[in-house]
Design a protein around this motif. Sequence first.
Motif, short mmCIF file in Angstrom:
data_model
loop_
_atom_site.label_atom_id
_atom_site.label_comp_id
_atom_site.label_asym_id
_atom_site.label_seq_id
_atom_site.Cartn_x
_atom_site.Cartn_y
_atom_site.Cartn_z
N ALA A 1 -28.06 3.91 19.12
CA ALA A 1 -28.81 3.36 18.17
C ALA A 1 -28.76 1.83 17.71
CB ALA A 1 -28.91 3.96 16.56
N TYR B 1 -33.75 3.90 19.88
CA TYR B 1 -32.77 5.10 19.82
C TYR B 1 -33.12 5.42 21.52
CZ TYR B 1 -33.11 5.80 14.96
OH TYR B 1 -33.19 5.47 13.64
N THR C 1 -31.31 8.86 23.69
CA THR C 1 -30.62 10.04 23.62
C THR C 1 -30.74 10.47 25.00
OG1 THR C 1 -31.77 10.44 21.43
CG2 THR C 1 -30.48 12.19 22.12
N GLU D 1 -25.85 6.02 12.02
CA GLU D 1 -26.55 6.86 12.89
C GLU D 1 -25.49 7.74 13.60
OE1 GLU D 1 -29.67 7.68 13.30
OE2 GLU D 1 -30.78 5.90 12.45
#
Lengths: 262, 262
Positions: A116, A144, A146, A179
């Motif tokens: 993040a 972000y 992932t 985060e």
Amino acid sequence: MPKAYEEIADDIRRSIREGTRKPGDRLPSEADLARHYGKSVPTLQNALRLLSGEGLIDKQHGRGNFVRRPRTLAVRDNGRHQWEKNRAREPEATRAETGATEHDTGLRLDDLVFYAKYRVIDAPDELAAPFGLPVGTPLLERTYRTRRTTESAPFNLVTSYLVRDMIAANPDLLDEAKEPWPGGTQNQLHTVDIEVDRVEERFTARPPTPEEARALDLPTGTSVILLRKTSYDIRGRVVDVTFVTLPGDRTELLFTTSLERW
Amino acid sequence: MPKAYEEIADDIRRSIREGTRKPGDRLPSEADLARHYGKSVPTLQNALRLLSGEGLIDKQHGRGNFVRRPRTLAVRDNGRHQWEKNRAREPEATRAETGATEHDTGLRLDDLVFYAKYRVIDAPDELAAPFGLPVGTPLLERTYRTRRTTESAPFNLVTSYLVRDMIAANPDLLDEAKEPWPGGTQNQLHTVDIEVDRVEERFTARPPTPEEARALDLPTGTSVILLRKTSYDIRGRVVDVTFVTLPGDRTELLFTTSLERW
DNA sequence: GAGTGGTCTAGACCACTGT
DNA sequence: CAGTGGTCTAGACCACTCC
């Protein structure tokens, strides 16, 4: 006069559809195919490029051309919004168990690598408009990435915008080091007394830009789904605008609409 | 050693993004560009194909290469389901005024050309499964094409499946000559006492197959959105399964999710 | 008919993969 | 090193658009 490369592509396409060539099979070398069809190598490459563009074959430099395997899909479900809202007021221990991403993908936190980045920007035109705020209003931009632990490329690109003055009452919300935040954005908003009432999602699809193809490790012959999510709170304000880029070949979106009874 | 065609593509891409070349502009001829960059024509075509694949330029045989204009989008909104349900019990005069397609596109009936084809088939595996019925159950297959009067290609491809025995009580429902049916499928189901409770929609995106590209008149460098819609009635039965193919460059889908209050 | 893009060739050389 | 795909050339000829 029929075009040679289309005829060759038709022939190979048929063999894939009929199952003569199966997913994972390697095609003969381009030189062999060229001889077989009595055409030049560039002509054959033209045919193969066509099939690659349709997502039927996978060109691998130095190894060969392979019949592409169908991808396993990750489902993204609009039930996630209510699910996240229900959890937003739960104690942290409960929220920490599973996040929305794990909810979507069915993976556990250990399988995921999370990244993040936060920064404050002055709202440009395109963002001021959806928020209904003047150009230049400070916004918190959150980026972000992932990815699965076992893969090198992330499976989505997410950028979210919040209005800084709406959330400034809780300084933790401005700190990217917090985060991944257990419970997600709806819990974050809950800490500053914002209740999300309605989520609007818009999407379109198109081929990836070169940057997107690189970032998501997309082969040619795939599409990206672009999703723009707008969250409204119970007072009707826009409280979050999020842009999501998803790989079209690995994503299925599911939306359920319940109707009123007669 | 950098690849020549990528460098050329980068250069032209930059000129488009920066606005040096504007939407609708014609690029210099391929021969001129080849001279300008000191490369052969096929190499230049390689660069242009890349840009065409990204949807940035439009190749027009015999005319030139043009910077592509952004497309005007048709919005497809999940509010349409409730809207259609509300109208399903209205008198025919009201229903006839506007259909769901016109609701989506903002066009009037006069602007649209409608085509429907019905046939009864025995459910194959892929259809028996979602309906939860044995393979071989008779289904009514309905194929629709809708296009703007002013355009030659339809803007969607729709195939819907109903269970024949569920609707056989009203023979009109088996007659394609009754299309376009005022009030749509939900009204059709209402005539045989079926009330739709819930609609599920699943989406993915990918490049078009050659057939889809032809049917929808899609240029290279665009994607199709594939939608699978499943309707459940108030008894929990699957009453309709519909497959829709939409042009990705002309379609925006909008989904609104309302959340329960705290 | 002039100008444009589309297809195709034959062959050279480069880059990547696996032994 | 052998085998594979990737890039590139120079030029021929075809197909389409528009005047």
